[in-house]
Design an enzyme around this catalytic site. Structure first.
Site, PDB file in Angstrom:
ATOM      1  N   GLY A  12       0.731  -1.447  -0.084  1.00  0.00           N
ATOM      2  CA  GLY A  12       0.003   0.045   0.003  1.00  0.00           C
ATOM      3  C   GLY A  12       0.770   1.258  -0.030  1.00  0.00           C
ATOM      4  O   GLY A  12       0.450   2.279  -0.772  1.00  0.00           O
ATOM      5  N   ASP A  61       4.998  -3.054   7.177  1.00  0.00           N
ATOM      6  CA  ASP A  61       3.865  -2.837   8.085  1.00  0.00           C
ATOM      7  C   ASP A  61       3.902  -3.431   9.480  1.00  0.00           C
ATOM      8  O   ASP A  61       2.915  -3.963   9.858  1.00  0.00           O
ATOM      9  CB  ASP A  61       2.360  -3.214   7.215  1.00  0.00           C
ATOM     10  CG  ASP A  61       2.649  -4.555   7.034  1.00  0.00           C
ATOM     11  OD1 ASP A  61       3.630  -5.121   7.193  1.00  0.00           O
ATOM     12  OD2 ASP A  61       1.516  -5.378   6.462  1.00  0.00           O
ATOM     13  N   CYS A 106      -3.371  -4.908   8.789  1.00  0.00           N
ATOM     14  CA  CYS A 106      -4.306  -4.406   8.099  1.00  0.00           C
ATOM     15  C   CYS A 106      -5.415  -5.524   7.441  1.00  0.00           C
ATOM     16  O   CYS A 106      -6.509  -5.226   7.556  1.00  0.00           O
ATOM     17  CB  CYS A 106      -3.771  -3.934   6.616  1.00  0.00           C
ATOM     18  SG  CYS A 106      -3.026  -2.170   6.953  1.00  0.00           S
ATOM     19  N   CYS A 129     -15.672 -15.061  18.584  1.00  0.00           N
ATOM     20  CA  CYS A 129     -15.013 -13.726  18.377  1.00  0.00           C
ATOM     21  C   CYS A 129     -14.521 -14.236  17.025  1.00  0.00           C
ATOM     22  O   CYS A 129     -14.604 -15.128  16.426  1.00  0.00           O
ATOM     23  CB  CYS A 129     -14.092 -13.427  19.398  1.00  0.00           C
ATOM     24  SG  CYS A 129     -12.645 -14.307  19.717  1.00  0.00           S
TER      25      CYS A 129
END
Ligand SMILES: [Zn+2]
Length: 484
Positions: free
Chosen positions: A96, A185, A245, A437
């Protein structure tokens, strides 16, 4: 379906052929000394593609056409373009941040652009990683990016390093370049990239982006004088707070903005010649190699918050940190290359995210068990503690969404009635509460809290979680879940 498969195979084959041709071209160009030398010294005007015999200008003819719009901007100029042309820039990460940064640097005419990335293109990358394409899904990111960049500017040199940067290969790769952009990242790579840049005296433009915000800082600039990443962040963030991300999400233009700003900072450094050893090609064609004394400018960290009223802010940073582990903070002992290669474990330094173990095995049920409970319509409540945006995409039928943030934000003694929609009073007092979850960590935290708050009525009511969460549910019960 056959036709689709056939076309996909055809495209993949053509891409591979193109890739091979590009490699051959790059190799042929690398073997031709005039081109490579032309980028590094004054023989530019004699190299082919220029104005031919008698061409008397410092750049080649096609370069005036391609770069004149930025060359006529005040403070950029011919000298700025020559500096850009003579530079070798490395981008670590072709995602990105790396895609937009590489596009602008290639467009600007950086002489040699290197890309390091060990991942392949995935469909979920395409909303933000603008150099890749649907047809190139599955291809190595560096090869996909170079294919795109060749189309944008075929007149510069590209180097694709299809690997992750490691303490073992960092010196060999980074030493080939003048300037580095950290487009990764994860904290482990940030510390490694900063350390190798300190050791090899390379300025570093570091950026990051997450969800709707980003940050940017220029480090080790000028080399040896500006602060390094460890000066700014001596300790890594706690591993449980590091969310990728893939899990936390990212908005395309947000990471795009940060990548574009990285390219801009890199261009500013190159145009001003803010490297320590800068090779300058003067307008008269001669070259010099100078060690210029550069002052350390005030270092600022740019913070971008897309949703805020004031989206851009700059925080002034202190310079080097005294006793910094990597750069020594200007005095004292600093890290050595041998130490980096042999004794530094970046993964361990940044911490490993150990699985949560708050519940005992008997407090956890499998997805198969829960599926049976639901099928037999036994009285119970299933709480899904993922955040609302995740829950909206897909959920187990009948589950109730109570995001984990509401559990962790609840103050001791606050009314429980508000926590569960409809209130806890509407639940049959002995109806079990199951918590689910994404993968089975937050569900344990929530179940433990419900017990601590006394909802299990001293053991009368079962409270537990669904082991493995939605991921296990997709694997074992409902493969149609479109997103985990
Ligand atoms: Zn430092």
């Amino acid at each position: 379906m056959d036709k689709i498969e056939h076309l996909k195979r055809e495209i993949a084959q053509r891409e591979a052929e193109l890739q091979d041709l590009r490699k051959q071209l790059a190799e042929a160009e690398a073997e031709k000394p005039s081109v490579e030398n032309g980028r590094d010294n004054t023989t530019t005007s004699q190299s082919d593609g220029g104005g031919g015999e008698g061409w008397k200008w410092p750049l080649e003819e096609h370069e005036y056409e391609r770069y004149s719009r930025q060359m006529i901007v005040p403070d950029f100029g011919l000298q700025g373009q020559l500096n850009i042309k003579n530079a070798k820039v490395l981008l670590v990460g072709a995602g990105g941040l790396g895609c937009p940064a590489a596009a602008y640097l290639a467009g600007a005419g950086v002489g040699t652009l290197g890309l390091v990335d060990g991942d392949a293109v995935e469909v979920s990358n395409l909303h933000r990683q603008v150099a890749h394409s649907t047809a190139r899904v599955g291809m190595m990111k560096v090869d996909s990016a170079v294919a795109y960049l060749q189309g944008l500017n075929p007149t510069i040199t590209y180097r694709a390093h299809a690997t992750h940067l490691t303490p073992q290969n960092a010196e060999e790769i980074v030493s080939q370049y003048d300037l580095v952009l950290d487009c990764t990242d994860h904290p482990t790579s940030r510390y490694l990239i900063s350390d190798i840049c300190v050791l090899l005296s390379k300025p570093l433009v570091s950026a990051s982006a997450f969800q709707t915000s980003g940050q940017l800082i220029v480090l080790n600039s000028p080399p040896g004088k500006g602060p390094c990443y460890r000066c700014v962040f001596p300790k890594p963030p706690p591993p449980e707070s590091v969310i990728g991300c893939g899990e936390g999400g990212i908005v395309g233009p947000v990471v795009g903005v940060m990548g574009v700003l990285q390219a801009l900072e890199a261009m500013k450094l190159l145009v001003r010649g803010d490297h320590r050893r800068l090779k300058k090609t003067r307008a008269d064609g001669t070259t010099t190699e100078e060690e210029e004394e550069k002052d350390v400018k005030q270092v600022g960290m740019l913070l971008f918050s897309a949703m805020a009223d004031v989206p851009f802010r700059t925080v002034r940073m202190r310079g080097k940190r005294k006793g910094c582990f990597a750069c020594g903070g200007g005095d004292g002992s600093a890290l050595t290359l041998t130490e980096l290669k042999t004794s530094l474990d970046y993964v361990q330094f940044c911490g490993v995210n150990t699985p949560v173990k708050l519940l005992r095995p008997e407090e956890r049920i499998s997805v198969a068990e829960y599926e049976r409970i639901a099928r037999e319509k036994r009285a119970h409540v299933l709480l899904d503690v993922r955040e609302k945006e995740h829950f909206e995409l897909c959920s187990i039928p009948g589950s109730v969404n109570v995001p984990i943030s509401r559990f962790t934000a609840r103050r001791e003694g606050a009314e429980l009635e508000d926590l569960i929609p409809g209130g806890v009073a509407v639940l049959p007092p002995d109806a079990p509460i199951y918590v689910v979850c994404r993968v089975g960590n937050d569900s344990q935290i929530a179940a433990r809290k419900l017990k601590d708050w006394g909802l299990d009525r001293d053991g009368e009511r079962f409270i537990g979680d669904v082991f493995g969460g939605l991921r296990a549910w997709k694997d074992g019960v409902d493969p149609s879940l479109p997103f985990i």
